[in-house]
Design a protein around this motif. Structure first.
Motif, short mmCIF file in Angstrom:
data_model
loop_
_atom_site.label_atom_id
_atom_site.label_comp_id
_atom_site.label_asym_id
_atom_site.label_seq_id
_atom_site.Cartn_x
_atom_site.Cartn_y
_atom_site.Cartn_z
N SER A 233 0.84 -1.20 0.00
CA SER A 233 0.00 0.00 0.00
C SER A 233 0.87 1.24 0.00
O SER A 233 2.09 1.18 0.26
CB SER A 233 -0.90 0.03 1.23
OG SER A 233 -0.11 0.20 2.41
N ALA A 234 0.26 2.39 -0.27
CA ALA A 234 1.00 3.65 -0.28
C ALA A 234 1.65 3.90 1.08
O ALA A 234 2.81 4.34 1.16
CB ALA A 234 0.08 4.80 -0.65
N GLU A 235 0.94 3.60 2.15
CA GLU A 235 1.47 3.83 3.50
C GLU A 235 2.68 2.93 3.78
O GLU A 235 3.68 3.38 4.34
CB GLU A 235 0.38 3.56 4.53
CG GLU A 235 0.66 4.15 5.91
CD GLU A 235 0.53 5.66 5.93
OE1 GLU A 235 1.38 6.28 6.59
OE2 GLU A 235 -0.39 6.21 5.29
N VAL A 236 2.59 1.69 3.37
CA VAL A 236 3.71 0.76 3.56
C VAL A 236 4.92 1.21 2.75
O VAL A 236 6.05 1.19 3.23
CB VAL A 236 3.29 -0.68 3.18
CG1 VAL A 236 4.51 -1.60 3.13
CG2 VAL A 236 2.28 -1.22 4.19
N ILE A 237 4.67 1.63 1.51
CA ILE A 237 5.76 2.09 0.65
C ILE A 237 6.43 3.33 1.25
O ILE A 237 7.65 3.44 1.29
CB ILE A 237 5.25 2.38 -0.77
CG1 ILE A 237 4.74 1.10 -1.43
CG2 ILE A 237 6.35 3.02 -1.62
CD1 ILE A 237 4.03 1.31 -2.75
N ARG A 238 5.60 4.25 1.73
CA ARG A 238 6.16 5.46 2.36
C ARG A 238 7.06 5.09 3.53
O ARG A 238 8.16 5.61 3.68
CB ARG A 238 5.02 6.37 2.82
CG ARG A 238 5.45 7.78 3.29
CD ARG A 238 5.84 7.86 4.76
NE ARG A 238 4.76 7.44 5.60
CZ ARG A 238 3.79 8.25 6.04
NH1 ARG A 238 3.79 9.53 5.70
NH2 ARG A 238 2.83 7.78 6.83
N ASN A 239 6.60 4.18 4.37
CA ASN A 239 7.38 3.78 5.54
C ASN A 239 8.69 3.09 5.17
O ASN A 239 9.69 3.19 5.88
CB ASN A 239 6.55 2.90 6.46
CG ASN A 239 5.40 3.65 7.11
OD1 ASN A 239 5.45 4.88 7.23
ND2 ASN A 239 4.37 2.93 7.52
N LYS A 240 8.69 2.37 4.05
CA LYS A 240 9.91 1.70 3.60
C LYS A 240 10.90 2.68 2.98
O LYS A 240 12.11 2.61 3.24
CB LYS A 240 9.55 0.61 2.59
CG LYS A 240 8.90 -0.63 3.18
CD LYS A 240 8.64 -1.67 2.10
CE LYS A 240 8.05 -2.95 2.70
NZ LYS A 240 7.75 -3.97 1.64
N LEU A 241 10.40 3.57 2.15
CA LEU A 241 11.28 4.46 1.40
C LEU A 241 11.61 5.76 2.13
O LEU A 241 12.68 6.35 1.93
CB LEU A 241 10.67 4.78 0.03
CG LEU A 241 10.44 3.59 -0.91
CD1 LEU A 241 9.87 4.09 -2.23
CD2 LEU A 241 11.72 2.80 -1.13
N PHE A 242 10.67 6.23 2.96
CA PHE A 242 10.85 7.51 3.66
C PHE A 242 10.48 7.34 5.13
O PHE A 242 9.48 7.88 5.60
CB PHE A 242 9.97 8.59 3.01
CG PHE A 242 10.23 8.79 1.55
CD1 PHE A 242 11.30 9.54 1.11
CD2 PHE A 242 9.39 8.20 0.60
CE1 PHE A 242 11.54 9.72 -0.25
CE2 PHE A 242 9.62 8.38 -0.75
CZ PHE A 242 10.71 9.14 -1.18
N PRO A 243 11.28 6.59 5.88
CA PRO A 243 10.95 6.30 7.28
C PRO A 243 11.06 7.50 8.21
O PRO A 243 10.42 7.54 9.25
CB PRO A 243 11.96 5.21 7.67
CG PRO A 243 13.12 5.44 6.74
CD PRO A 243 12.52 5.90 5.45
N GLN A 244 11.85 8.49 7.83
CA GLN A 244 12.05 9.65 8.71
C GLN A 244 10.83 10.56 8.70
O GLN A 244 10.18 10.74 7.67
CB GLN A 244 13.28 10.43 8.28
CG GLN A 244 13.65 11.58 9.22
CD GLN A 244 14.95 12.25 8.83
OE1 GLN A 244 15.74 11.70 8.06
NE2 GLN A 244 15.19 13.45 9.35
N LYS A 245 10.52 11.11 9.86
CA LYS A 245 9.43 12.07 9.97
C LYS A 245 10.01 13.48 10.02
O LYS A 245 11.02 13.72 10.69
CB LYS A 245 8.61 11.81 11.25
CG LYS A 245 8.09 10.38 11.36
CD LYS A 245 7.20 9.98 10.19
CE LYS A 245 6.71 8.55 10.34
NZ LYS A 245 5.97 8.09 9.15
N TYR A 246 9.37 14.41 9.32
CA TYR A 246 9.87 15.77 9.23
C TYR A 246 8.93 16.75 9.92
O TYR A 246 7.69 16.58 9.83
CB TYR A 246 10.04 16.15 7.75
CG TYR A 246 11.07 15.29 7.05
CD1 TYR A 246 12.42 15.63 7.09
CD2 TYR A 246 10.69 14.13 6.38
CE1 TYR A 246 13.37 14.83 6.47
CE2 TYR A 246 11.64 13.32 5.77
CZ TYR A 246 12.97 13.68 5.82
OH TYR A 246 13.91 12.89 5.21
#
Length: 268
Positions: A233-246
């Motif tokens: 899912s988009a959320e899973v992909i985001r967490n894999k590729l962009f784990p840092q929070k800004y």
């Protein structure tokens, strides 16, 4: 609320500039206005009007070219319309929008102020300044009306918000990574040397910086599509590729977020 504001004035390779900065709760944002050969490129934000209006008052220019309609680039356009009565050019897609009361989230009003309505003329495909001819290059993606400006005579390219960062981590909800990729590919077909970014300022080895950004986005696109193909899912992909929070993600209520990088690619 305690906002910290400052500015600095300078000149690089015949281009004068004012850079204004706003800081609040660990988030720092800045924007440039450039002056070259009688052309003012972008007008700065309303929140920093005392700096940008002083720059405008002292500047010698015949016309204003706006890279796009966002409030940090158009915030002092109304002041120019009132005091200078010189032509202001903008992509025709957003001319009508800018004649109306600005409508954008409160956090952006906090940082950039409330842009006043102004009137602009339709951006031509090319234009002339006092001693040069310029190409106006379509570069949508960050904003649907985004343009870049190339001085053919000096080889200087003004990229607005096309570059900003070589490694994109967060984008606005309405941005499109595939469209930005196409815009980078388009601008790289032109012959240029100096690059002036609306947030980074003068960029050393600007062409290489744009090439690196393109390569990075193409890599991100491939990774997103590969993960989408295996069912993530988009959320899973985001967490894999962009784990840092800004900080900007929380501060903007999610208008700036890494998830928008992923979803804009998945939609394509």
């Amino acid at each position: 609320m305690l906002l910290k504001k400052r500015s600095n004035f300078g000149e690089r390779h015949g281009v004068s500039y004012l850079n204004g900065e706003v800081k609040f709760q660990g988030v720092s944002l800045n924007v440039y206005s450039y002056l070259i050969d009688g052309v003012l490129i972008d007008t700065g934000s309303r929140s920093l009007h005392k700096y940008f209006e002083s720059f405008i008052d002292e500047a010698d220019f015949d016309q204003v070219m706006l890279t796009h309609f966002h409030e940090d680039h158009t915030g002092c356009a109304a002041y120019i319309e009132k005091t200078k009565k010189l032509p202001i050019y903008l992509n025709e897609k957003t001319i009508e929008y800018c004649t109306q009361r600005a409508d954008y989230p409160l956090y952006r009003q906090l940082f950039w102020g409330r842009r006043k309505p102004f009137h602009a003329k339709s951006m031509p495909e090319t234009f002339t300044s006092r001693s040069a001819t310029w190409d106006v290059i379509d570069t949508p993606g960050h904003a649907h009306d985004h343009k870049a400006f190339l001085n053919r005579d000096t080889g200087q390219l003004f990229t607005g918000d096309l570059l900003v960062s070589e490694r994109t981590k967060v984008i606005l909800a309405e941005e499109s990574i595939p469209t930005i990729i196409h815009s980078l590919e388009r601008v790289l077909t032109y012959d240029f040397e100096d690059v002036f970014c609306s947030h980074k300022g003068f960029v050393e080895d600007g062409r290489l910086a744009l090439e690196r950004k393109l390569a990075n986005l193409l890599s991100v696109q491939l990774n997103v599509l590969a993960l989408q193909n295996v069912g993530d899912s988009a959320e899973v992909i985001r967490n894999k590729l962009f784990p840092q929070k800004y900080p900007i993600t929380k501060f903007s209520g999610g208008e700036w977020d890494s998830i928008h990088i992923v979803t804009s690619i998945m939609k394509e």
